[in-house]
Design an enzyme around this catalytic site. Structure first.
Site, short mmCIF file in Angstrom:
data_model
loop_
_atom_site.label_atom_id
_atom_site.label_comp_id
_atom_site.label_asym_id
_atom_site.label_seq_id
_atom_site.Cartn_x
_atom_site.Cartn_y
_atom_site.Cartn_z
N GLU A 82 0.21 3.46 1.95
CA GLU A 82 0.69 3.89 3.37
C GLU A 82 1.76 3.57 3.78
O GLU A 82 2.29 4.05 4.93
CB GLU A 82 -0.34 3.44 4.33
CG GLU A 82 -1.90 3.78 4.03
CD GLU A 82 -2.14 5.08 4.57
OE1 GLU A 82 -1.79 5.44 5.77
OE2 GLU A 82 -2.60 6.24 3.85
N TYR A 129 -1.61 0.24 10.93
CA TYR A 129 -1.90 -0.37 9.47
C TYR A 129 -0.54 -0.34 8.80
O TYR A 129 -0.22 -1.41 8.12
CB TYR A 129 -3.07 0.35 8.99
CG TYR A 129 -3.29 -0.18 7.60
CD1 TYR A 129 -3.79 -1.30 7.11
CD2 TYR A 129 -2.87 0.58 6.38
CE1 TYR A 129 -4.05 -1.75 6.04
CE2 TYR A 129 -2.89 0.46 5.17
CZ TYR A 129 -3.65 -0.99 4.82
OH TYR A 129 -3.85 -1.34 3.51
N LYS A 161 1.76 -3.29 7.49
CA LYS A 161 1.83 -3.66 5.95
C LYS A 161 3.11 -3.46 5.53
O LYS A 161 3.79 -4.10 4.48
CB LYS A 161 1.09 -2.73 5.24
CG LYS A 161 -0.44 -3.19 5.23
CD LYS A 161 -0.79 -4.01 3.84
CE LYS A 161 -2.05 -4.36 3.89
NZ LYS A 161 -2.71 -5.45 2.92
N THR A 197 0.70 -1.29 -0.32
CA THR A 197 0.25 0.06 0.01
C THR A 197 0.85 1.25 -0.14
O THR A 197 1.93 1.40 0.39
CB THR A 197 -0.88 0.07 1.33
OG1 THR A 197 -1.62 1.26 1.40
CG2 THR A 197 -0.21 -0.34 2.50
P1 NDP Z 1 -11.44 -4.51 2.23
O1 NDP Z 1 -11.61 -4.06 3.36
O2 NDP Z 1 -12.84 -4.18 1.11
O3 NDP Z 1 -11.52 -6.28 2.15
C1 NDP Z 1 -10.77 -6.85 3.01
C2 NDP Z 1 -11.19 -8.11 2.94
O4 NDP Z 1 -10.22 -9.09 3.97
C3 NDP Z 1 -12.58 -8.68 3.31
O5 NDP Z 1 -12.83 -9.62 2.34
C4 NDP Z 1 -12.35 -9.19 4.41
O6 NDP Z 1 -13.37 -10.30 4.92
C5 NDP Z 1 -11.08 -10.07 4.34
N1 NDP Z 1 -10.22 -10.04 6.06
C6 NDP Z 1 -9.95 -9.38 6.80
N2 NDP Z 1 -9.62 -10.07 7.94
C7 NDP Z 1 -9.28 -11.21 7.45
C8 NDP Z 1 -8.61 -12.45 7.88
N3 NDP Z 1 -8.17 -12.25 9.07
N4 NDP Z 1 -8.63 -13.71 7.20
C9 NDP Z 1 -9.40 -13.48 6.11
N5 NDP Z 1 -10.01 -12.53 5.64
C10 NDP Z 1 -9.75 -11.45 6.12
O7 NDP Z 1 -10.14 -4.08 1.48
P2 NDP Z 1 -9.80 -3.83 -0.07
O8 NDP Z 1 -10.62 -4.51 -0.98
O9 NDP Z 1 -10.10 -2.38 -0.41
O10 NDP Z 1 -8.41 -4.05 -0.12
C11 NDP Z 1 -7.93 -5.27 -0.28
C12 NDP Z 1 -6.42 -5.12 0.06
O11 NDP Z 1 -5.40 -4.47 -0.64
C13 NDP Z 1 -6.18 -5.06 1.62
O12 NDP Z 1 -4.96 -6.03 1.93
C14 NDP Z 1 -5.91 -3.50 1.56
O13 NDP Z 1 -5.17 -3.23 2.66
C15 NDP Z 1 -5.21 -3.40 0.45
N6 NDP Z 1 -4.95 -2.11 -0.11
C16 NDP Z 1 -6.36 -1.47 -0.56
C17 NDP Z 1 -6.18 -0.24 -1.22
C18 NDP Z 1 -7.73 0.48 -1.50
O14 NDP Z 1 -7.44 1.61 -1.84
N7 NDP Z 1 -8.71 -0.20 -1.58
C19 NDP Z 1 -5.00 0.40 -1.51
C20 NDP Z 1 -3.71 -0.45 -0.99
C21 NDP Z 1 -3.74 -1.72 -0.55
P3 NDP Z 1 -14.65 -9.86 5.62
O15 NDP Z 1 -15.61 -9.44 4.66
O16 NDP Z 1 -15.01 -11.10 6.30
O17 NDP Z 1 -14.42 -8.55 6.73
P1 GDR Z 2 -6.88 5.79 3.75
O1 GDR Z 2 -8.38 5.89 3.30
O2 GDR Z 2 -6.73 5.93 5.11
O3 GDR Z 2 -6.15 6.75 2.54
O4 GDR Z 2 -6.65 4.41 3.42
P2 GDR Z 2 -9.66 6.60 3.84
O5 GDR Z 2 -10.82 6.65 2.90
O6 GDR Z 2 -10.02 6.03 5.15
O7 GDR Z 2 -9.16 8.40 4.27
C1 GDR Z 2 -8.55 9.13 3.28
C2 GDR Z 2 -8.22 10.36 3.97
O8 GDR Z 2 -9.63 11.02 4.24
C3 GDR Z 2 -9.44 11.66 5.32
N1 GDR Z 2 -10.79 11.44 5.85
C4 GDR Z 2 -11.57 10.50 6.67
N2 GDR Z 2 -11.51 9.24 6.22
C5 GDR Z 2 -12.48 8.50 6.70
N3 GDR Z 2 -12.21 7.23 6.67
N4 GDR Z 2 -13.60 8.89 7.33
C6 GDR Z 2 -13.89 10.17 7.17
O9 GDR Z 2 -15.00 10.59 7.71
C7 GDR Z 2 -12.86 11.35 6.68
N5 GDR Z 2 -12.51 12.43 6.79
C8 GDR Z 2 -11.51 12.93 6.20
C9 GDR Z 2 -8.41 10.73 6.12
O10 GDR Z 2 -8.01 11.11 7.50
C10 GDR Z 2 -7.42 10.24 5.24
O11 GDR Z 2 -6.64 11.19 5.18
C11 GDR Z 2 -7.12 3.60 2.31
C12 GDR Z 2 -7.25 2.08 2.76
O12 GDR Z 2 -7.98 1.31 1.63
C13 GDR Z 2 -6.08 1.27 3.07
O13 GDR Z 2 -6.41 0.04 3.29
C14 GDR Z 2 -5.16 1.42 1.68
O14 GDR Z 2 -4.11 0.72 2.11
C15 GDR Z 2 -4.91 3.11 1.55
O15 GDR Z 2 -6.22 3.67 1.19
C16 GDR Z 2 -4.11 3.16 0.24
#
Ligand code: NDP
Ligand code: GDR
Length: 359
Positions: free
Chosen positions: A138, A160, A164, A136
């Site tokens: 992050e 987090y 990661k 990520t």
């Molecule tokens: P989501 O939060 O939508 O999905 C996370 C998934 O992981 C869900 O299916 C959840 O299951 C499962 N999960 C959580 N804990 C466990 C566990 N202990 N064992 C098995 N499964 C588990 O995440 P995203 O789809 O957005 O992201 C996918 C991956 O990419 C994550 O690793 C995230 O950290 C990473 N990532 C995401 C980004 C983004 O912008 N979306 C950017 C960069 C990295 P359940 O439905 O049961 O909760």
């Molecule tokens: P992020 O996503 O932390 O970048 O992680 P998120 O959408 O939670 O926050 C993005 C930015 O918005 C600001 N923010 C808020 N965030 C949330 N959730 N709720 C609020 O009300 C709010 N107001 C402002 C946050 O402070 C932050 O700066 C996501 C996840 O998908 C991670 O798993 C992944 O690794 C990174 O993106 C890349």
């Protein structure tokens, strides 16, 4: 037929990736967690297409109960399935939540990754099974260089990001130590209509839709001045697959190369819902007013501030463009916001119908 195992299949990315791999002709296995409530909404259409036999009635989509913190379970699944490719998408993926649950986040995001790599190594699958690790942006956290690329130093700012970071290094270490084809996709934020509702983009698009339909009065947000490089999730899962098809195991930054603030995201989202926002006040007194009615529709709440914030992230996807031939701007920022708002306007309209049906 190639076999893929996806952890995190019920999540945003997992569901898009499952679809993508099915279209490529893979047999897809997904790990689902036992839950007291239904957690397969994002997968229903795949189940349905399988039941209707649109793939010639050969079942190619299998779900298995599991948890990546359970090393025995993961070993058993990998041993039984013998996958050609593993996509480790499972994570406690919410940055703010990770401050409240740092130990749990460590168990899942760090140790869980190790469990998968160890299983592949112990089972003697190093030559057969390729592993994708969901790393990520992050990792970059407190930014050391703009834009961020594969060589930019890491400075994670949350439990987090730090968990990661272990996942990143252990993946690289297994590649170097045991010749596993294991890669890190360093993906910047990617969003969609399947994004969970507590990430800022989806929180905004749902609230804008509900406020426009008079189902909600105000939206509370934290830091309006955080900048992110937001792409479309469906475009990003293709890269995960491309990285595992590449001739060498390498890590890649995946991003659009454009960043926008939370404030800007909110302005455009509300605009698509038919509300023009006007900002007044500063700091936690700042408010977003509906220009035509004068009503306060956005408020700042310290509840959503993080103990340590990542102020801005901007990725440089040059390496992925060159080596994977990936196009980072298939879906533009404007299109992404519009798409999410229109989806949520329809969703909210159906919610209204449901309410009426039971009145
Ligand atoms: P989501 O939060 O939508 O999905 C996370 C998934 O992981 C869900 O299916 C959840 O299951 C499962 N999960 C959580 N804990 C466990 C566990 N202990 N064992 C098995 N499964 C588990 O995440 P995203 O789809 O957005 O992201 C996918 C991956 O990419 C994550 O690793 C995230 O950290 C990473 N990532 C995401 C980004 C983004 O912008 N979306 C950017 C960069 C990295 P359940 O439905 O049961 O909760
Ligand atoms: P992020 O996503 O932390 O970048 O992680 P998120 O959408 O939670 O926050 C993005 C930015 O918005 C600001 N923010 C808020 N965030 C949330 N959730 N709720 C609020 O009300 C709010 N107001 C402002 C946050 O402070 C932050 O700066 C996501 C996840 O998908 C991670 O798993 C992944 O690794 C990174 O993106 C890349």
């Amino acid at each position: 037929m190639k076999k893929a195992l996806i952890t995190g299949v019920t999540g945003q990315d997992g569901s898009y990736l499952a679809e993508f791999l099915m279209e490529k002709g893979y047999e897809v296995h997904g790990v689902i967690r036992r839950s007291s409530s239904y957690n397969q909404e994002r997968l229903e259409h795949i189940h349905l297409s399988e039941l209707l036999g649109s793939n010639g009635n050969i079942k190619r989509f299998f779900l298995h109960y599991g948890d990546i913190t359970d090393a025995l379970n993961i070993m058993n699944l990998i041993s039984t399935i013998q996958p050609d490719e593993i996509y480790n998408l499972a994570a406690q993926s919410h940055v703010h939540v990770s401050f409240e649950m740092p130990g749990y986040t460590l168990d899942v995001d760090a140790k869980g990754t190790l469990n998968i790599l160890e299983a592949v190594r112990i089972l003697g699958l190093a030559e057969k099974t390729r592993v994708y690790q969901a790393s990520t942006s992050e990792l970059f956290g407190k930014v050391q260089e703009v834009p961020q690329k594969e060589t930019t130093p890491f400075y994670p700012r949350s439990p987090y990001g730090i968990a990661k970071m272990y996942g990143y290094w252990i993946t690289k270490n297994y590649r170097e130590s045991y010749q596993l084809f294991a890669v890190n996709g360093i993906l910047f934020n990617h969003e969609s209509e399947r994004r969970a509702e507590n990430f800022v983009t989806r929180k905004i698009t749902l609230a804008a839709a509900r406020i426009a339909k008079q189902k909600q009065q105000t939206l509370q947000l934290g830091n309006l001045d955080a900048y992110r490089d937001w792409g479309y999730a469906k475009d990003y899962v293709e890269c995960m697959w491309l990285m595992l098809q590449h001739d060498k195991p390498e890590d890649f930054v995946i991003a659009t190369g454009e960043m926008h603030s939370v404030r800007e995201f909110a302005e455009i989202a509300f605009q698509h819902a038919g509300i023009e926002l006007q900002w007044t006040g500063v700091g936690i007194q700042e408010k977003g007013i509906n220009r035509s009615t004068g009503e306060v529709v956005v408020e700042v709440s310290p509840r959503y501030f993080r103990p340590a914030e990542v102020d801005q992230l901007l990725g440089d996807p040059t390496k992925a463009k060159k080596l994977l031939n990936w196009n980072p701007t298939k879906t533009t920022f404007e299109e992404l916001v519009k798409r999410m708002v229109h989806f949520d306007l329809e969703k909210v309209a159906k919610e209204e119908n449901t309410v009426k049906m039971f009145e």
